[in-house]
Design an enzyme around this catalytic site. Structure first.
Site, PDB file in Angstrom:
ATOM      1  N   HIS A  72      10.212 -29.782  11.405  1.00 38.80           N
ATOM      2  CA  HIS A  72       9.476 -28.579  10.999  1.00 38.80           C
ATOM      3  C   HIS A  72       8.433 -28.910   9.927  1.00 38.80           C
ATOM      4  O   HIS A  72       7.375 -28.287   9.874  1.00 38.80           O
ATOM      5  CB  HIS A  72      10.443 -27.510  10.503  1.00 38.80           C
ATOM      6  CG  HIS A  72      11.480 -27.159  11.526  1.00 38.80           C
ATOM      7  ND1 HIS A  72      11.164 -26.596  12.747  1.00 38.80           N
ATOM      8  CD2 HIS A  72      12.823 -27.346  11.533  1.00 38.80           C
ATOM      9  CE1 HIS A  72      12.268 -26.428  13.459  1.00 38.80           C
ATOM     10  NE2 HIS A  72      13.291 -26.880  12.749  1.00 38.80           N
ATOM     11  N   ASP A  80       0.869  -1.177   0.000  1.00 35.94           N
ATOM     12  CA  ASP A  80       0.000   0.000   0.000  1.00 35.94           C
ATOM     13  C   ASP A  80       0.910   1.232   0.000  1.00 35.94           C
ATOM     14  O   ASP A  80       2.127   1.124  -0.191  1.00 35.94           O
ATOM     15  CB  ASP A  80      -0.987  -0.048   1.178  1.00 35.94           C
ATOM     16  CG  ASP A  80      -0.316   0.171   2.526  1.00 35.94           C
ATOM     17  OD1 ASP A  80       0.932   0.249   2.579  1.00 35.94           O
ATOM     18  OD2 ASP A  80      -1.039   0.271   3.532  1.00 35.94           O
ATOM     19  N   HIS A  88      12.553 -22.593   9.479  1.00 36.25           N
ATOM     20  CA  HIS A  88      11.622 -23.360  10.321  1.00 36.25           C
ATOM     21  C   HIS A  88      10.184 -23.346   9.808  1.00 36.25           C
ATOM     22  O   HIS A  88       9.451 -24.311  10.014  1.00 36.25           O
ATOM     23  CB  HIS A  88      11.638 -22.820  11.758  1.00 36.25           C
ATOM     24  CG  HIS A  88      12.861 -23.231  12.529  1.00 36.25           C
ATOM     25  ND1 HIS A  88      12.954 -23.129  13.902  1.00 36.25           N
ATOM     26  CD2 HIS A  88      14.049 -23.737  12.111  1.00 36.25           C
ATOM     27  CE1 HIS A  88      14.149 -23.570  14.297  1.00 36.25           C
ATOM     28  NE2 HIS A  88      14.832 -23.932  13.227  1.00 36.25           N
TER      29      HIS A  88
END
Ligand code: RB5
Length: 148
Positions: free
Chosen positions: A132, A7, A97
């Protein structure tokens, strides 16, 4: 291909980071905004997150004033893992991760030098997988359950 969007609050930082992406030889698609007029961040976050969600783009970077609004909207999309980060450690860890496929940066929070370091850290990092991946699988299972 990397897709970017902002934006008005993130426009200046987006332009600075586009230079970095260009220096790295990356193909960039910019979904706007392209001037300083006040706009609504969801309109641009949706464009970027949809491309990553569908696989049209492998990864993206979103910018707004704080990064908060863009991270909220991007994480509505299936398969999107948007990470709002404020330093290089967070940016790197979001890939290692969390396998973040969208990095979110605050144009009113970060200076250009820090943001460049963060984007480089994120792009250069690799997902570690292993335990993970199991955690991401749980998030994917939740997405499927919520979409029923
Ligand atoms: C715009 O003023 C501002 O609210 C936006 O850039 C962002 O910070 C929202 O989270």
């Amino acid at each position: 291909m990397i897709v970017v969007g902002s934006d008005h609050g993130g426009l200046e930082l987006k332009e600075a980071i586009k230079k970095l992406l260009d220096e790295r030889g990356m193909a960039i698609e910019d979904c706007g905004t392209d001037n300083g007029d006040s706009v609504d961040y969801p309109d641009f976050g949706i464009k970027v997150a949809r491309k990553v969600s569908t696989g049209e783009a492998e990864k993206g970077i979103l910018f707004c004033g704080t990064g908060i609004g863009m991270s909220i909207v991007a994480n509505k999309f299936p398969h999107v893992r948007a990470a709002l980060a404020t330093d290089s450690f967070m940016a790197r860890m979001s890939k290692e991760h969390n396998n973040a496929n969208i990095l979110v940066l605050g144009g009113r929070v970060l200076d250009e030098v820090t943001a460049r370091e963060m984007v480089s850290a994120w792009l250069d990092a690799s997902f570690e997988g292993g335990r993970h991946q199991g955690r991401l699988d749980k998030i994917s299972a939740l997405e499927r359950e919520l979409m029923k």
